[in-house]
Design a protein around this motif. Structure first.
Motif, PDB file in Angstrom:
ATOM      1  N   ASP A 220      -4.011   2.807   8.868  1.00  0.00           N
ATOM      2  CA  ASP A 220      -4.177   4.511   8.639  1.00  0.00           C
ATOM      3  C   ASP A 220      -3.498   5.099   9.718  1.00  0.00           C
ATOM      4  OD1 ASP A 220      -5.486   6.665   7.876  1.00  0.00           O
ATOM      5  OD2 ASP A 220      -7.605   5.764   7.853  1.00  0.00           O
TER       6      ASP A 220
ATOM      7  N   ALA B  40      -8.448   2.622  -3.565  1.00  0.00           N
ATOM      8  CA  ALA B  40      -7.125   2.482  -3.033  1.00  0.00           C
ATOM      9  C   ALA B  40      -6.816   4.196  -2.750  1.00  0.00           C
ATOM     10  CB  ALA B  40      -6.038   2.146  -4.055  1.00  0.00           C
ATOM     11  N   GLU B  41      -6.137   3.988  -1.369  1.00  0.00           N
ATOM     12  CA  GLU B  41      -5.814   5.457  -0.568  1.00  0.00           C
ATOM     13  C   GLU B  41      -4.269   5.460  -0.267  1.00  0.00           C
ATOM     14  OE1 GLU B  41      -8.165   7.154   2.280  1.00  0.00           O
ATOM     15  OE2 GLU B  41      -9.790   5.722   1.811  1.00  0.00           O
ATOM     16  N   VAL B  42      -3.356   6.198  -0.761  1.00  0.00           N
ATOM     17  CA  VAL B  42      -2.075   6.106  -0.278  1.00  0.00           C
ATOM     18  C   VAL B  42      -1.877   7.847   0.148  1.00  0.00           C
ATOM     19  CG1 VAL B  42       0.211   5.977  -1.101  1.00  0.00           C
ATOM     20  CG2 VAL B  42      -1.460   4.383  -1.737  1.00  0.00           C
TER      21      VAL B  42
ATOM     22  N   THR C 139       0.045   5.897   5.000  1.00  0.00           N
ATOM     23  CA  THR C 139      -1.469   5.371   5.089  1.00  0.00           C
ATOM     24  C   THR C 139      -1.677   4.580   3.772  1.00  0.00           C
ATOM     25  OG1 THR C 139      -2.650   6.851   6.519  1.00  0.00           O
ATOM     26  CG2 THR C 139      -3.849   5.811   4.933  1.00  0.00           C
ATOM     27  N   CYS C 140      -2.073   3.314   3.813  1.00  0.00           N
ATOM     28  CA  CYS C 140      -2.515   2.447   2.543  1.00  0.00           C
ATOM     29  C   CYS C 140      -3.670   1.900   3.001  1.00  0.00           C
ATOM     30  CB  CYS C 140      -1.220   1.860   2.301  1.00  0.00           C
ATOM     31  SG  CYS C 140      -1.531   0.755   0.494  1.00  0.00           S
ATOM     32  N   ASP C 141      -4.894   2.339   2.215  1.00  0.00           N
ATOM     33  CA  ASP C 141      -6.176   1.478   2.461  1.00  0.00           C
ATOM     34  C   ASP C 141      -6.749   0.965   1.182  1.00  0.00           C
ATOM     35  OD1 ASP C 141      -5.786   2.497   5.055  1.00  0.00           O
ATOM     36  OD2 ASP C 141      -7.516   4.072   4.659  1.00  0.00           O
TER      37      ASP C 141
END
Length: 186
Positions: free
Chosen positions: A79, A153-155, A45-47
């Motif tokens: 996601d 950022a989310e990873v 996931t990368c948001d």
């Protein structure tokens, strides 16, 4: 005469079963590379978002999670369970190991991103609908983190999706999410 009829019926039955099986094999071979590429994309996931928010989080599943956040953040989303698009995350949460509180929602999403609202207190459970392996909006087993102060950022990586990718190399579809010829029909 009876033997001939029995042999013809048996041959037709065998050919019908073989034709169906042959179509499945052709389908698996023809869609092998696209399915492996999609499975590889499913493993993470990368948001990325921009908005008035503060957030810091590290997690190794929803149970082993440290951090918290508050604010609203419109995001570009790639996601879990093939969610791609734009949505707005809004709310707050905190977590320390297996305890925490959360009041978060994802709303005003584009077509391929699922809206959700999550309210809980205590320890999250993998049997909640939001964490369903096949249709859930969030992954209970994800590992990764998030950081944000205005820009967020989310990873995360998804162990179940990694297992699906590895099994897919050997023509086994653990999650039942490989594309088929039927997906291209109206």
């Amino acid at each position: 005469m009876k033997k001939t009829i029995v042999l013809v019926v048996l041959a037709l039955m065998f050919c019908g079963v073989s034709a169906v099986r042959a179509n499945e094999v052709v389908e698996k071979l023809a869609l092998y590379i696209p399915n492996r590429l999609i499975d590889a994309l499913d493993t993470f996931t990368c948001d990325v978002g921009l908005g008035p928010s503060v957030r810091i989080e590290l997690m190794a599943t929803q149970v082993c999670k440290f951090g918290g956040g508050i604010g609203i953040s419109p995001k570009l989303i790639k996601d879990y369970n093939r969610q791609y698009g734009i949505g707005i995350n809004n709310g707050w949460y905190w977590s320390f190991l297996c305890i925490g509180q959360e009041n978060m929602e994802r709303a005003k999403c584009t077509r391929y991103v699922k809206n959700y609202q999550q309210n809980f207190e205590g320890c999250p459970s993998p049997d909640l609908r939001i964490y369903d392996l096949y249709t859930g909006e969030r992954d209970f087993w994800q590992i990764g983190g998030a950081l944000g102060l205005g820009v967020e950022a989310e990873v995360y990586i998804h162990p179940v999706e990694i297992a699906d990718f590895v099994a897919g190399v050997f023509f086994i579809d653990l999650k039942g999410d490989d594309i088929t010829f039927e997906d291209f029909q109206n």
